[in-house]
Scaffold this motif. Structure first.
Motif, PDB file in Angstrom:
ATOM      1  N   TRP A   1       0.829  -1.212   0.000  1.00 42.72           N
ATOM      2  CA  TRP A   1       0.000   0.000   0.000  1.00 42.72           C
ATOM      3  C   TRP A   1       0.862   1.261   0.000  1.00 42.72           C
ATOM      4  N   MET A   2       1.976   1.233   0.732  1.00 45.51           N
ATOM      5  CA  MET A   2       2.850   2.403   0.750  1.00 45.51           C
ATOM      6  C   MET A   2       3.517   2.612  -0.604  1.00 45.51           C
ATOM      7  N   SER A   3       3.829   1.518  -1.286  1.00 44.95           N
ATOM      8  CA  SER A   3       4.391   1.642  -2.639  1.00 44.95           C
ATOM      9  C   SER A   3       3.393   2.318  -3.570  1.00 44.95           C
ATOM     10  N   LEU A   4       2.113   1.961  -3.420  1.00 43.26           N
ATOM     11  CA  LEU A   4       1.073   2.623  -4.217  1.00 43.26           C
ATOM     12  C   LEU A   4       1.043   4.117  -3.927  1.00 43.26           C
ATOM     13  N   ALA A   5       1.145   4.486  -2.646  1.00 38.92           N
ATOM     14  CA  ALA A   5       1.124   5.897  -2.271  1.00 38.92           C
ATOM     15  C   ALA A   5       2.328   6.637  -2.845  1.00 38.92           C
ATOM     16  N   VAL A   6       3.506   6.035  -2.728  1.00 37.02           N
ATOM     17  CA  VAL A   6       4.737   6.666  -3.227  1.00 37.02           C
ATOM     18  C   VAL A   6       4.650   6.893  -4.727  1.00 37.02           C
ATOM     19  N   LEU A   7       4.209   5.871  -5.462  1.00 34.64           N
ATOM     20  CA  LEU A   7       4.091   6.002  -6.916  1.00 34.64           C
ATOM     21  C   LEU A   7       3.024   7.028  -7.294  1.00 34.64           C
ATOM     22  N   SER A   8       1.928   7.071  -6.520  1.00 33.71           N
ATOM     23  CA  SER A   8       0.847   8.008  -6.821  1.00 33.71           C
ATOM     24  C   SER A   8       1.278   9.452  -6.594  1.00 33.71           C
ATOM     25  N   PHE A   9       1.984   9.723  -5.488  1.00 30.39           N
ATOM     26  CA  PHE A   9       2.477  11.074  -5.241  1.00 30.39           C
ATOM     27  C   PHE A   9       3.437  11.505  -6.349  1.00 30.39           C
ATOM     28  N   SER A  10       4.291  10.587  -6.778  1.00 25.43           N
ATOM     29  CA  SER A  10       5.251  10.909  -7.837  1.00 25.43           C
ATOM     30  C   SER A  10       4.527  11.172  -9.156  1.00 25.43           C
ATOM     31  N   ALA A  11       3.517  10.348  -9.456  1.00 29.31           N
ATOM     32  CA  ALA A  11       2.747  10.554 -10.684  1.00 29.31           C
ATOM     33  C   ALA A  11       2.023  11.888 -10.658  1.00 29.31           C
ATOM     34  N   MET A  12       1.481  12.278  -9.491  1.00 30.75           N
ATOM     35  CA  MET A  12       0.775  13.553  -9.384  1.00 30.75           C
ATOM     36  C   MET A  12       1.729  14.725  -9.612  1.00 30.75           C
ATOM     37  N   ALA A  13       2.967  14.592  -9.103  1.00 27.10           N
ATOM     38  CA  ALA A  13       3.944  15.663  -9.297  1.00 27.10           C
ATOM     39  C   ALA A  13       4.307  15.816 -10.767  1.00 27.10           C
ATOM     40  N   VAL A  14       4.515  14.696 -11.455  1.00 33.64           N
ATOM     41  CA  VAL A  14       4.851  14.754 -12.880  1.00 33.64           C
ATOM     42  C   VAL A  14       3.681  15.319 -13.671  1.00 33.64           C
ATOM     43  N   ALA A  15       2.468  14.870 -13.371  1.00 34.55           N
ATOM     44  CA  ALA A  15       1.289  15.383 -14.073  1.00 34.55           C
ATOM     45  C   ALA A  15       1.118  16.878 -13.820  1.00 34.55           C
TER      46      ALA A  15
END
Length: 307
Positions: free
Chosen positions: A24-38
């Motif tokens: 679940w934390m990996s999902l959060a980390v990837l999601s925060f990174s994706a939001m920053a790139v977007a």
């Protein structure tokens, strides 16, 4: 951004399933990174308020669909509308500043300064939540601010508007964390998420309209078809990040799950280097590590007291 984390800290010792927590934390980390790139991809075309309007609209649609599909619409009833409004004013301000910062400075600097939100909570909680300001809290707060100075290095290099915005975003988000902590004592998570997206749709629409009038554009800016996928990424990743954090801290102690959150910094630094040619600044890593260590000590101490 990190309100789900604050609503679930700390968890009792022995609250296991660390592999699920890691997932679940990996999902959060990837999601925060994706939001920053977007956000970086969108900020050249849309202002931060327009991005927030898009994000909240998508989030509201998803939350409403979940509530309808599960028959849980009654959970949105609340006796604390003022608390929801105050929390979302803080979160909307912080998230708008965060998107502005993403477009003005390196992604790694934004993330490193974002980690100071819990430090501000430690400083302000005794005033607003009546918590004790212990020697440990004083020491870790001082260490957190030392980490900020390492990242920003005022007087050594020029401080840009993006760094100021990222730090201001962290302060706003710290207020959001404290208000979320209060709300989570009486309100279900889906209730908090519904009012977050609903209120911020209204705030986003108002600020977009005001911006259009002030700038003389007449009409608000809209994403062109080529940017619509990035709009979708912002909306979906914002919700997934919160779900990932909340679930991670339900499956493991904060002292086990929290260190994985720090992986956002090296990950986004590599993304910034590969996608945007950003320099890997060792001072950002050093300062970010100091801020993280200060936060981790606070989490560890809280866990020991709860145990």
């Amino acid at each position: 951004m990190n309100e789900a984390r604050s609503a679930t800290l700390p968890m009792p010792h022995g609250f296991g399933q660390p592999l699920l927590a890691a997932a679940w934390m990996s999902l959060a980390v990837l999601s925060f990174s994706a939001m920053a790139v977007a956000g970086r991809e969108l900020i050249g075309q849309l202002d931060p308020f327009s991005i927030m309007l898009c994000r909240s609209s998508i989030g509201l649609f998803i939350v409403a669909a979940i509530l309808t599909a599960t028959g849980r619409i009654p959970v949105i009833r609340t006796r604390r509308p003022g608390a929801h409004l105050g929390r979302n004013l803080a979160h909307f301000s912080g998230q708008s500043l965060w998107f502005y910062a993403v477009g003005q400075t390196t992604l790694a600097q934004v993330f490193a300064l974002e980690f100071t939100a819990p430090v501000w909570v430690a400083l302000l909680a005794p005033v607003f939540l009546g918590e004790r300001f212990t020697g440990w809290r004083l020491a870790t707060t001082a260490a957190g601010f030392a980490g900020v100075l390492v990242v920003v290095r005022p007087g050594v290099i020029a401080v840009d508007t993006g760094e100021v915005a990222a730090l201001a975003a962290a302060i706003c988000l710290s207020a959001n964390i404290m208000m979320t902590k209060s709300l989570s004592r009486t309100e279900p998570t889906l209730c908090i998420m519904f009012w977050m997206t609903a209120i911020q749709v209204v705030l986003g629409a108002v600020m977009v309209a005001i911006t259009a009038v002030v700038t003389g554009n007449g009409l608000p800016s809209l994403p062109d078809p080529a940017h619509l996928p990035w709009v979708l990424v912002v909306g979906v990743s914002g919700l997934l990040a919160q779900v990932g954090l909340a679930r991670a801290f339900r499956h493991a102690d904060a002292s086990v799950a929290a260190p994985m959150d720090f992986l956002r910094l090296p990950l986004i630094a590599v993304v910034g280097m590969l996608a945007y040619g950003e320099h890997l600044d060792p001072y950002v890593f050093l300062g970010g590590a100091i801020v993280f260590l200060a936060n981790y000590v606070n989490v560890w101490r809280s866990g020991r007291k709860a145990g």
